[in-house]
Write an enzyme that holds these catalytic residues in place. Structure first.
Site, PDB file in Angstrom:
ATOM      1  N   MET A  30      -2.143  -9.936  -6.757  1.00 38.86           N
ATOM      2  CA  MET A  30      -1.567 -11.060  -7.647  1.00 38.86           C
ATOM      3  C   MET A  30      -0.034 -10.974  -7.203  1.00 38.86           C
ATOM      4  O   MET A  30       0.979 -11.437  -8.087  1.00 38.86           O
ATOM      5  CB  MET A  30      -1.949 -10.994  -8.984  1.00 38.86           C
ATOM      6  CG  MET A  30      -3.254 -11.001  -9.331  1.00 38.86           C
ATOM      7  SD  MET A  30      -3.599 -11.945 -10.848  1.00 38.86           S
ATOM      8  CE  MET A  30      -2.734 -10.651 -11.877  1.00 38.86           C
ATOM      9  N   GLY A  31       0.326 -10.067  -6.413  1.00 41.13           N
ATOM     10  CA  GLY A  31       1.731  -9.934  -6.067  1.00 41.13           C
ATOM     11  C   GLY A  31       2.625  -9.238  -6.861  1.00 41.13           C
ATOM     12  O   GLY A  31       1.909  -8.388  -7.649  1.00 41.13           O
ATOM     13  N   HIS A  34       3.806  -2.966  -5.835  1.00 43.96           N
ATOM     14  CA  HIS A  34       4.360  -1.815  -5.924  1.00 43.96           C
ATOM     15  C   HIS A  34       3.537  -0.700  -5.172  1.00 43.96           C
ATOM     16  O   HIS A  34       2.484  -1.072  -4.392  1.00 43.96           O
ATOM     17  CB  HIS A  34       4.118  -1.289  -7.548  1.00 43.96           C
ATOM     18  CG  HIS A  34       2.994  -1.867  -8.387  1.00 43.96           C
ATOM     19  ND1 HIS A  34       1.739  -0.851  -7.854  1.00 43.96           N
ATOM     20  CD2 HIS A  34       2.424  -2.626  -9.090  1.00 43.96           C
ATOM     21  CE1 HIS A  34       0.834  -1.235  -8.546  1.00 43.96           C
ATOM     22  NE2 HIS A  34       1.226  -2.252  -9.285  1.00 43.96           N
ATOM     23  N   HIS A  37      -0.413  -1.050  -4.988  1.00 48.31           N
ATOM     24  CA  HIS A  37      -0.825  -1.887  -3.869  1.00 48.31           C
ATOM     25  C   HIS A  37      -0.707  -1.505  -2.456  1.00 48.31           C
ATOM     26  O   HIS A  37      -1.559  -1.722  -1.575  1.00 48.31           O
ATOM     27  CB  HIS A  37      -0.182  -3.432  -4.036  1.00 48.31           C
ATOM     28  CG  HIS A  37      -0.033  -4.008  -5.428  1.00 48.31           C
ATOM     29  ND1 HIS A  37       0.906  -4.062  -6.108  1.00 48.31           N
ATOM     30  CD2 HIS A  37      -1.064  -4.720  -5.940  1.00 48.31           C
ATOM     31  CE1 HIS A  37       0.563  -4.751  -7.020  1.00 48.31           C
ATOM     32  NE2 HIS A  37      -0.688  -5.089  -7.114  1.00 48.31           N
ATOM     33  N   GLY A 147      -8.028  -0.812  -6.651  1.00 49.09           N
ATOM     34  CA  GLY A 147      -7.508   0.170  -7.149  1.00 49.09           C
ATOM     35  C   GLY A 147      -8.428   0.746  -8.319  1.00 49.09           C
ATOM     36  O   GLY A 147      -8.812  -0.010  -9.240  1.00 49.09           O
ATOM     37  N   SER A 186       2.231  -4.135 -12.402  1.00 50.46           N
ATOM     38  CA  SER A 186       3.068  -5.214 -12.079  1.00 50.46           C
ATOM     39  C   SER A 186       3.737  -5.572 -13.699  1.00 50.46           C
ATOM     40  O   SER A 186       4.853  -6.085 -13.768  1.00 50.46           O
ATOM     41  CB  SER A 186       2.621  -6.395 -11.620  1.00 50.46           C
ATOM     42  OG  SER A 186       2.032  -6.190 -10.390  1.00 50.46           O
TER      43      SER A 186
HETATM   44  P1  AMP Z   1      -3.317  -6.727  -9.066  1.00 54.21           P
HETATM   45  O1  AMP Z   1      -2.101  -7.451  -8.109  1.00 54.21           O
HETATM   46  O2  AMP Z   1      -2.624  -6.332 -10.327  1.00 54.21           O
HETATM   47  O3  AMP Z   1      -4.241  -8.054  -9.202  1.00 54.21           O
HETATM   48  O4  AMP Z   1      -3.960  -5.561  -8.213  1.00 54.21           O
HETATM   49  C1  AMP Z   1      -4.278  -5.702  -6.971  1.00 54.21           C
HETATM   50  C2  AMP Z   1      -4.846  -4.550  -6.679  1.00 54.21           C
HETATM   51  O5  AMP Z   1      -4.050  -3.313  -6.801  1.00 54.21           O
HETATM   52  C3  AMP Z   1      -6.309  -4.544  -7.600  1.00 54.21           C
HETATM   53  O6  AMP Z   1      -7.155  -3.948  -6.820  1.00 54.21           O
HETATM   54  C4  AMP Z   1      -5.783  -3.257  -8.417  1.00 54.21           C
HETATM   55  O7  AMP Z   1      -6.796  -2.347  -9.118  1.00 54.21           O
HETATM   56  C5  AMP Z   1      -5.041  -2.491  -7.387  1.00 54.21           C
HETATM   57  N1  AMP Z   1      -3.648  -1.606  -8.088  1.00 54.21           N
HETATM   58  C6  AMP Z   1      -3.149  -2.076  -9.184  1.00 54.21           C
HETATM   59  N2  AMP Z   1      -2.169  -0.942  -9.658  1.00 54.21           N
HETATM   60  C7  AMP Z   1      -2.596  -0.012  -8.847  1.00 54.21           C
HETATM   61  C8  AMP Z   1      -2.300   1.423  -9.031  1.00 54.21           C
HETATM   62  N3  AMP Z   1      -1.284   1.703  -9.936  1.00 54.21           N
HETATM   63  N4  AMP Z   1      -2.936   2.356  -8.198  1.00 54.21           N
HETATM   64  C9  AMP Z   1      -3.870   1.737  -7.590  1.00 54.21           C
HETATM   65  N5  AMP Z   1      -4.367   0.580  -7.266  1.00 54.21           N
HETATM   66  C10 AMP Z   1      -3.549  -0.400  -8.072  1.00 54.21           C
END
Ligand code: AMP
Length: 281
Positions: A30-31, A34, A37, A147, A186
């Site tokens: 979702m952008g 960090h 990602h 993640g 995020s």
């Molecule tokens: P999001 O942008 O929050 O939807 O996350 C996108 C992907 O990044 C998802 O598969 C999350 O599980 C992964 N992700 C987010 N935070 C972390 C983290 N701290 N460590 C590893 N993967 C992460």
């Protein structure tokens, strides 16, 4: 790095790569990117010929009172990070393309989508399962990267892939943390400095549970009660704190070899989730 906004163009690009026997790794996000990602992107780079990343803040997975509107969208910075990480395609669909007028389909992830986070975010995992299924059909990956930070989401997605026979491999990568243990998210930018300090208790409590079990304790229910008592003073609300089976996320009453400890807390108004996985000791 090429930018694609149209799903059909992405499918055509993927089909052309497949004809040339190139493998595609896919990282949906979702952008507001960090290191968490970027660790997924790096793994995808290593294990595939090409990498597609998507940025889509999916309205279907936000509740009416949640932070859809204020969710951070630093798109220029994200582009730059993905480009530097060596992503081949960044897919940036609009909400209208993903959900045209009259779209009303939804994938129900079943009981696992209604416990833990699902209890506090009704419809969230249906929103996740639906968008991820659509993104898989658009990006046509050989491998997709997620993640462990969002552990319940990983379980939902593994079930989705198995249940709907997606021809791809789901890869789960470890949670990336700040130096003091806080899981990268995020949403961490919502925390003021006092909240940021208090948020450390979340990972510290999870690590404490793990250390208790590693040191030989088997009294899961008591450990859970003590963990909650440790965490409570630091956060504003504990939505749940569970020791569960890592496959079906059912709460455990007694020790078993593989377990996952999961929690969701409010620190100020910010909802933070984290977990630790324990296996084979
Ligand atoms: P999001 O942008 O929050 O939807 O996350 C996108 C992907 O990044 C998802 O598969 C999350 O599980 C992964 N992700 C987010 N935070 C972390 C983290 N701290 N460590 C590893 N993967 C992460």
């Amino acid at each position: 790095m090429k930018e694609i906004r149209n799903p059909e163009l992405l499918q055509k690009w993927a089909a052309a790569q497949k004809r040339r026997s190139r493998t595609i790794g896919f990282v949906p996000t979702m952008g507001a990117l960090h290191e968490g990602h970027l660790s997924l992107v790096r793994a995808a780079k290593k294990e595939n010929d090409l990498v597609t990343a998507s940025i889509f803040v999916n309205p279907a997975q936000f509740g009416p009172k949640e932070d859809l509107k204020k969710y951070p969208r630093p798109i220029q910075r994200d582009r730059e990070l993905l480009r530097k990480a060596g992503v081949d395609i960044v897919f940036l669909p609009s909400a209208k393309t993903m959900y045209p007028e009259g779209f009303s389909l939804s994938i129900d992830p079943g009981p696992v989508g209604r416990i833990l986070c699902g209890k506090f975010r009704p419809g969230h995992f249906a929103g996740v399962a639906t968008v991820v299924a659509k993104l898989f059909n658009m990006a046509q990956p050989d491998k997709a990267y997620f993640g462990a930070k969002d552990y319940q989401q990983c379980v939902v997605i593994k079930n989705l892939v198995r249940g709907l026979d997606f021809d791809l491999q789901v890869k789960i990568l470890p949670t990336i943390r700040e130096k003091d243990g806080l899981a990268m998210s995020s949403r961490n930018i919502y925390l003021d400095s006092g909240e940021r300090q208090r948020a450390r208790a979340i990972s510290q409590t999870l690590f404490w549970v793990r250390s208790q079990i590693l040191s030989g304790r088997r009294d899961i229910l008591k450990i859970k009660r003590q963990a909650i008592a440790r965490l409570k003073p630091a956060v504003d609300r504990i939505q749940y704190f569970e020791i569960a089976d890592p496959e079906n996320l059912k709460s455990l009453g007694r020790y078993q070899l593989r377990m996952v400890v999961l929690t969701a807390c409010l620190v100020g108004k910010t909802r933070l989730i984290d977990n630790v996985i324990m296996s084979g000791h």
